[in-house]
Motif scaffolding. Sequence first.
Motif, PDB file in Angstrom:
ATOM      1  N   GLU A 114      -2.040  20.522 -13.294  1.00 20.43           N
ATOM      2  CA  GLU A 114      -2.214  21.934 -13.589  1.00 20.43           C
ATOM      3  C   GLU A 114      -1.049  22.418 -14.448  1.00 20.43           C
ATOM      4  N   GLU A 118       4.650  28.971 -16.436  1.00 24.03           N
ATOM      5  CA  GLU A 118       5.960  28.713 -15.850  1.00 24.03           C
ATOM      6  C   GLU A 118       6.262  27.212 -15.840  1.00 24.03           C
ATOM      7  N   ARG A 119       5.226  26.461 -15.462  1.00 24.65           N
ATOM      8  CA  ARG A 119       5.390  25.019 -15.390  1.00 24.65           C
ATOM      9  C   ARG A 119       5.741  24.444 -16.763  1.00 24.65           C
ATOM     10  N   VAL A 122       9.275  25.420 -17.751  1.00 23.71           N
ATOM     11  CA  VAL A 122      10.292  24.641 -17.046  1.00 23.71           C
ATOM     12  C   VAL A 122      10.372  23.241 -17.639  1.00 23.71           C
ATOM     13  N   LEU A 176      15.693  29.075 -19.400  1.00 25.12           N
ATOM     14  CA  LEU A 176      14.603  29.790 -18.719  1.00 25.12           C
ATOM     15  C   LEU A 176      14.717  31.283 -18.934  1.00 25.12           C
ATOM     16  N   VAL A 179      12.077  34.498 -18.967  1.00 27.99           N
ATOM     17  CA  VAL A 179      10.714  34.252 -18.474  1.00 27.99           C
ATOM     18  C   VAL A 179      10.688  34.347 -16.949  1.00 27.99           C
ATOM     19  N   ALA A 180       9.900  35.244 -16.453  1.00 29.14           N
ATOM     20  CA  ALA A 180       9.894  35.440 -15.005  1.00 29.14           C
ATOM     21  C   ALA A 180       8.781  34.651 -14.375  1.00 29.14           C
TER      22      ALA A 180
END
Lengths: 180, 272
Positions: A114, A118-119, A122, A176, A179-180
């Motif tokens: 998936e 965010e993934r 990161v 990062l 980006v929340a």
Amino acid sequence: MEADELLVRVAGGDQKAFEELYGLVSGPVFGLVRRVVRDPAQSEEVAQEVLLELWRSAGRFDPGRGSALSWILTLAHRRAVDRVRSARAATEREQREGMRAHHPAFDQVAEEVEAGLEREWVRHCLERLTSLQRQSVTLAYYDGYTYREVAEQLSLPLGTVKTRMRDGLTRLRECLGGVA
Amino acid sequence: MSLFGRQSKRDLHSLAAPYALDALEPHERARFEKHLRTCDRCTAEVRALSEDAVRLAWSTAAPAPLAMRDRVLAAVRNTPQEASPLGAAPPRPHHLPAHVWGTEPPPPRRRAPRMRPLFAPLATATAAAALVVASLFAVQATRTQDQLDTARAQSREIANILAAPDARATNERDARGRGIGVIASAKEGRAIVTLSGLGDLPSGRVHQLWLMRPDVQPRSLGLFQGDTPLVTSGMNDDATSLAVTVEPNGGSAQPTSQPIAQLALKSVGFGE
């Protein structure tokens, strides 16, 4: 409602608030535990324990020391790491006893299917670390190795590993960023 | 000596990142946490580094299994919180299966509390079920030897049910707090049933448990004795719900009054 407020209500015995909190954090807790523990049945069990632990010890959350989500995920991570280490210790015992040979999986960066934003972000930021920074951080955080074990696996002095972990995390923070 | 002292302190400072990543061994973790209490700079650094580490956690989020929600919420309804008066640790009963945890609260810590890691064979009993059982034994800790012997025999039954691969737990309460909790294995047709909040019975009356099935008369599963859980077998897999009625001593062949509590069994695998 925010997790912080919910957790405070949970500490007061509010079951409805717990249900709402469950909706917010069960995915992150389960996903993190599964990433570290790997085994699906054990992951589910550890995740359940963590969520129940939230209910039982919500009163220990101190809003002055950080966000509720950090507190929750820190707890989840620690429990996952504890489990994977005791499982490894058991595996090593078995190996010593010659019952079977088993080599723990050794992949650092997540090969998750998936792909949330965010993934992806990161992953992008992890790729921008030096290889040693990335491996030091991910072997510890995603695979549950101690920094001594990481040093051994990467054939690095202990001091170097500690520095790589620190620099890796700091650089991650810069990347990062917003980006929340 | 002073050089050694400084060196050792710097060593401690350098543990902030491994600490934030949970990459310390237990003795180092304890030593570092002790140091944290007196080192504001480290505390600030650890807080920042931990927030970074948590960012790594968010990217792993994945939907939790649906059944987990029911189990956790059912367990929550049966689990006292640490701060509550019920949170005091009952004596650990020796006859509980090893995987039944939660009979005592973990030692106090300032944050991120840990519990003892679990080494027992896992897989079968859910934490939810374990917690229901743990709360049962919290009550039983105050009883006489005879009662404990009964409880012990019962705990073997309970352990058997918990060991069933399909053992699941659920619990329901009405607005007045009256409710039924159950841990059941649909495959084996066995269940542990507990009552809560039903209040005192008039003398000469008992709580009787009934199994409800479609198009069939209710079947008695037994009488409750005080607040002791009722262990039952022979539950049909098409059962839809459990019901409790107040009956004359000795019980009735069929319910003679309206149920005062009911519980649907679908979520524990019946009627499918």
